[in-house]
Write a protein that holds these residues in place. Structure first.
Motif, PDB file in Angstrom:
ATOM      1  N   ARG A 148      21.155  25.545  17.542  1.00 20.06           N
ATOM      2  CA  ARG A 148      20.901  26.534  17.775  1.00 20.06           C
ATOM      3  C   ARG A 148      18.903  27.054  16.970  1.00 20.06           C
ATOM      4  NH1 ARG A 148      24.015  31.262  15.291  1.00 20.06           N
ATOM      5  NH2 ARG A 148      23.075  31.023  13.717  1.00 20.06           N
ATOM      6  N   THR A 150      17.812  29.330  16.489  1.00 25.47           N
ATOM      7  CA  THR A 150      17.547  30.545  15.554  1.00 25.47           C
ATOM      8  C   THR A 150      17.718  29.958  14.263  1.00 25.47           C
ATOM      9  OG1 THR A 150      19.756  31.339  16.509  1.00 25.47           O
ATOM     10  CG2 THR A 150      18.042  32.239  17.130  1.00 25.47           C
ATOM     11  N   ASP A 151      18.121  29.314  13.797  1.00 22.95           N
ATOM     12  CA  ASP A 151      18.027  28.263  12.582  1.00 22.95           C
ATOM     13  C   ASP A 151      16.933  27.850  12.253  1.00 22.95           C
ATOM     14  OD1 ASP A 151      20.892  29.646  12.382  1.00 22.95           O
ATOM     15  OD2 ASP A 151      21.447  27.652  13.395  1.00 22.95           O
ATOM     16  N   LEU A 155      12.009  35.475  12.815  1.00 21.98           N
ATOM     17  CA  LEU A 155      11.533  36.445  13.389  1.00 21.98           C
ATOM     18  C   LEU A 155      10.893  37.470  12.999  1.00 21.98           C
ATOM     19  CD1 LEU A 155      10.119  36.501  16.875  1.00 21.98           C
ATOM     20  CD2 LEU A 155      12.208  37.611  17.273  1.00 21.98           C
ATOM     21  N   THR A 168       6.703  34.167  16.359  1.00 19.70           N
ATOM     22  CA  THR A 168       7.526  33.375  15.435  1.00 19.70           C
ATOM     23  C   THR A 168       7.432  33.354  14.630  1.00 19.70           C
ATOM     24  OG1 THR A 168       6.892  31.892  16.959  1.00 19.70           O
ATOM     25  CG2 THR A 168       8.625  33.714  17.909  1.00 19.70           C
ATOM     26  N   ARG A 194      15.564  40.029  20.458  1.00 23.38           N
ATOM     27  CA  ARG A 194      16.318  39.159  21.828  1.00 23.38           C
ATOM     28  C   ARG A 194      15.772  38.649  22.735  1.00 23.38           C
ATOM     29  NH1 ARG A 194      20.903  42.568  23.488  1.00 23.38           N
ATOM     30  NH2 ARG A 194      21.275  40.719  24.421  1.00 23.38           N
ATOM     31  N   ASN A 197      13.475  35.207  21.550  1.00 24.48           N
ATOM     32  CA  ASN A 197      14.379  34.294  20.780  1.00 24.48           C
ATOM     33  C   ASN A 197      14.143  33.780  21.881  1.00 24.48           C
ATOM     34  OD1 ASN A 197      14.305  34.163  18.001  1.00 24.48           O
ATOM     35  ND2 ASN A 197      16.289  36.141  18.089  1.00 24.48           N
ATOM     36  N   ARG A 201      13.435  29.437  23.275  1.00 21.08           N
ATOM     37  CA  ARG A 201      13.459  28.368  23.755  1.00 21.08           C
ATOM     38  C   ARG A 201      13.926  28.231  24.857  1.00 21.08           C
ATOM     39  NH1 ARG A 201      17.370  25.011  21.528  1.00 21.08           N
ATOM     40  NH2 ARG A 201      15.956  23.947  23.533  1.00 21.08           N
ATOM     41  N   ALA A 236      19.303  30.230  22.566  1.00 16.38           N
ATOM     42  CA  ALA A 236      18.655  30.044  21.093  1.00 16.38           C
ATOM     43  C   ALA A 236      19.432  30.761  19.874  1.00 16.38           C
ATOM     44  CB  ALA A 236      17.337  31.895  20.867  1.00 16.38           C
ATOM     45  N   GLN A 237      21.135  30.729  20.670  1.00 17.00           N
ATOM     46  CA  GLN A 237      21.941  31.746  19.503  1.00 17.00           C
ATOM     47  C   GLN A 237      22.513  30.698  19.081  1.00 17.00           C
ATOM     48  OE1 GLN A 237      21.732  33.987  17.675  1.00 17.00           O
ATOM     49  NE2 GLN A 237      20.056  35.305  18.779  1.00 17.00           N
TER      50      GLN A 237
END
Length: 291
Positions: A148, A150-151, A155, A168, A194, A197, A201, A236-237
């Motif tokens: 992921r 986002t890990d 942000l 970012t 969002r 993110n 990606r 991304a999540q």
């Protein structure tokens, strides 16, 4: 856009008491705690000169920035343990840009495994941020080599006189400039975050495609206008999205005050309320409260 020759990953483990043989401890704990195929990559990095383990008294390193660790959510107990540590183990690796990002995966996995055995906190020096064990383990690639984003990316956003400034913190791990947007209206903080993110990606995917297509790339051309869709936001999540709704944004390469280059994110078409229009087009009309 220039391609770095190598990328670095660095993590610090804060020990109350130093281990006697860090490399042997790392090998033992990685073998016990890390599942294949990641385990094979980490062990191969341990056996190579690309990865180093540097154990010193804590005062032998530059002090870790307590204020930034606090800002990025350090639990008080972990922060106290870092500040009271007698020794720090710096886990460092260098690797070429591309996939997999072995410099990050190996150093994070080793630091996490060694820290778990000693009950010690891990500091991601890039951010800098103390990584709780559950977050660290969740961030490592699964059996299919998927993560992921986002890990691996934060942000942060700060308020200014004309709105919020977003940037970012994590794309540089992969060799890319960070993304930034200025003057985001307060009502758009959540949807614009969002969107960024998802854009991160998408830009990372474009970057990796170009690196894979060239034998020894020195420069990579990214398009000025990039589409970002709901599928990118979901990816991304670490989830999936069937709907293919997309919007376009424009990227401008800037070097603010002579510092590290950044990619400024702009609406593809100028005009009033352009950021709000992008968020509405991608996510739909914002929900209104009940009367």
């Amino acid at each position: 856009m220039p391609v770095p020759e190598a990328l670095d990953g660095t993590y610090a483990v804060a020990f109350a008491e130093p281990p006697e043989a860090p490399r042997e401890l790392a090998r033992e704990q990685v073998t016990a705690r890390v599942a294949p195929p990641l385990r094979d990559l980490v062990v191969s990095m341990l056996d190579s000169p690309m990865l180093t383990l540097d154990l010193r008294p804590a005062d032998g390193f530059p002090p870790l920035p307590a204020s930034l660790l606090t800002q990025y959510g350090a639990p008080p107990a972990d922060l106290a343990a870092v500040e009271a540590a007698s020794h720090l183990l710096a886990v460092r690796a260098a690797y070429r840009p591309g996939w997999p990002p072995a410099h990050e995966w190996a150093t994070r996995a080793i630091a996490g495994a060694v820290a778990a055995a000693a009950g010690a906190p891990v500091v991601d020096v890039f951010t800098p941020r103390i990584l709780p064990q559950d977050e660290l383990l969740r961030s490592l690639p699964n059996a299919d080599g998927e993560i992921r984003l986002t890990d691996w990316m934060l942000l942060p956003h700060t308020a200014g006189p004309h709105g919020f400034w977003f940037t970012t913190k994590g794309l540089a791990r992969f060799g890319l400039p960070e993304l930034q947007t200025e003057n985001v209206p307060p009502a758009l903080v959540e949807p614009w975050g969002r969107l960024l993110n998802g854009l991160a990606r998408r830009v990372l995917d474009l970057w990796l495609e170009q690196l894979a297509a060239l034998e020894t790339p020195v420069v990579v051309d990214l398009p000025e206008t990039v589409s970002v869709g709901l599928q990118d936001v979901a990816a991304a999540q670490g989830t999936e999205e069937e709907m293919r709704r997309e919007v376009s944004v424009r990227l401008r390469l800037d070097a603010p005050d002579g510092g590290a280059p950044v990619l400024t994110v702009l609406a593809a078409d100028d005009g009033p309320d352009r950021l709000e229009s992008l968020c509405t087009a991608l996510f739909g009309m914002p929900r209104t409260g009940a009367a």
